[in-house]
Design an enzyme around this catalytic site. Sequence first.
Site, PDB file in Angstrom:
ATOM      1  N   VAL A   1     102.173  19.939 -30.870  1.00 17.12           N
ATOM      2  CA  VAL A   1     100.808  20.473 -30.899  1.00 17.12           C
ATOM      3  C   VAL A   1      99.984  19.586 -31.823  1.00 17.12           C
ATOM      4  O   VAL A   1     100.387  19.311 -32.958  1.00 17.12           O
ATOM      5  CB  VAL A   1     100.772  21.939 -31.405  1.00 17.12           C
ATOM      6  CG1 VAL A   1      99.334  22.412 -31.575  1.00 17.12           C
ATOM      7  CG2 VAL A   1     101.507  22.851 -30.432  1.00 17.12           C
TER       8      VAL A   1
ATOM      9  N   GLY B   1      99.287  18.224 -37.066  1.00 13.95           N
ATOM     10  CA  GLY B   1     100.127  18.328 -35.874  1.00 13.95           C
ATOM     11  C   GLY B   1     101.462  18.953 -36.243  1.00 13.95           C
ATOM     12  O   GLY B   1     101.791  19.090 -37.423  1.00 13.95           O
ATOM     13  N   LYS B   2     102.206  19.365 -35.272  1.00 16.47           N
ATOM     14  CA  LYS B   2     103.572  19.858 -35.517  1.00 16.47           C
ATOM     15  C   LYS B   2     104.312  19.871 -34.193  1.00 16.47           C
ATOM     16  O   LYS B   2     103.695  20.031 -33.135  1.00 16.47           O
ATOM     17  CB  LYS B   2     103.529  21.293 -36.077  1.00 16.47           C
ATOM     18  CG  LYS B   2     104.741  21.667 -36.888  1.00 16.47           C
ATOM     19  CD  LYS B   2     104.690  21.032 -38.277  1.00 16.47           C
ATOM     20  CE  LYS B   2     105.758  21.519 -39.204  1.00 16.47           C
ATOM     21  NZ  LYS B   2     105.460  21.163 -40.606  1.00 16.47           N
ATOM     22  N   GLY B   3     105.611  19.728 -34.268  1.00 15.66           N
ATOM     23  CA  GLY B   3     106.384  19.745 -33.034  1.00 15.66           C
ATOM     24  C   GLY B   3     107.805  20.162 -33.302  1.00 15.66           C
ATOM     25  O   GLY B   3     108.186  20.450 -34.439  1.00 15.66           O
TER      26      GLY B   3
END
Length: 417
Positions: free
Chosen positions: A60, A105-107
């Site tokens: 994201v 962001g992050k994932g």
Amino acid sequence: MTDETLDKCQETFLSEALEGIEDIDDQSRREMESADRELTVEITIPLNTSEFARFPGYRVQHSSVLGPCKGGIRFHPSVDLDECRALASLMTWKCALADLPFGGGKGGIRCDPKNLSDRELLALVHGYVDKLGAFIGPNKDIPAPDVNTGPREMGWFLDRYSMSRGELRPDVVTGKPIELHGSLGRVTSTGYGVAYATMKAWDWLGEEMEGARVLVQGFGNVGQYAAVRLAEHGAKIVGVSDSRGAAFNDNGFEVNHLQKAKSSGEIRSVIEFEGTERDGSGEDLLTAEGDILVLAALEGAIHVDNADDVQCRLVVEGANGPITPEGDRHLAKRGIEVVPDILANAGGVIVSYFEWVQNKQRYQWAEETVNERLEERMQSTWDRVIHRHQKTEERLRMASLRLSIERILATIHLKRA
Ligand code: NAD
């Protein structure tokens, strides 16, 4: 435990923060509330048994207003789009607050790394790069380690990404091993930053660190180095916990020994440490007698059902989202101060930024330089938050969130006609 999910908690905090921002237009508000891009992929890897398995992967990108997105990759059975969305937005606020040229962001990959071999984990990292690499890059989105990923996985990421581009791109990911273009001081950075924020807050409350009784929930990367640093400054670490339970010592643990014993694998849990006077449950630690409670484990640790039993005067969010909005309200009512996550644990992303800068410079800074610059950045961030708090009397969480939002709004306006 609480039923409130991390994304619901973050939505609640964000909408309260947005209520306090004057003259925010609808488009900008939507820009704060929703992610720029949400990616879901399926990653197929061969297992050791020669069968194949598919795992969902996510990235994201919440905001790129201030610069390329920045945020970790998590390997955990709980990873889903909602969790990544919440953590990505937290990264946006954290980077803006520390005045870093990054968005959030992050994932992650939904998997249980405990049940996967090293070769299977390597295949997962390669699959992640193969499926999402087109959206990632040194000036687009720069991943980092998160829960269950570390320098090893970041090294694998760098290698696969560089191979696919036909050139070395060390600046595509941070938190790498030192030998693979990582930064000195990155491993200790989040914990040291948490300790620094704790000391600033305790001093602001008019208290002395010498002899202060500190409880630390979670004795992993963040909790260990926060405890070590606080003990160096005279604090007594009287309680620590991990996923197996809590250990107490009223005179204060020999934290260096405890840290070495835990990180070397000599003990599996803090409750096995020889300096433990008595043990208890993880919940016991949160409500034990002490002055400062450092939360460095998981989200939702303090919630409506236990906030009224917290005995410490200061609570520091070393983890992301460890206090629910209801829990936060109860602490506020009782006059307990909270240093919010986006301020307290910013040390990790600050030194990730330094790693990215060093990679771009093709130059390695000395560890003292990294630590000095980390302190400078933590100090200037703290000063901005306190300055706002003095003007507005907002609690530190709202002062921090609103500063971040206003920083991003100012940039959005500069980009418009
Ligand atoms: P870690 O996996 O190294 O450590 C987590 C610790 O929490 C472990 O000791 C684990 O046993 C303990 N734990 C798990 N459940 C628990 C429970 N119920 N009660 C008590 N302890 C429990 O993870 P970490 O890197 O230290 O991260 C901790 C938190 O800090 C996470 O929320 C993470 O997102 C956040 N964070 C980490 C960094 C970083 O640089 N590592 C940066 C910013 C934020």
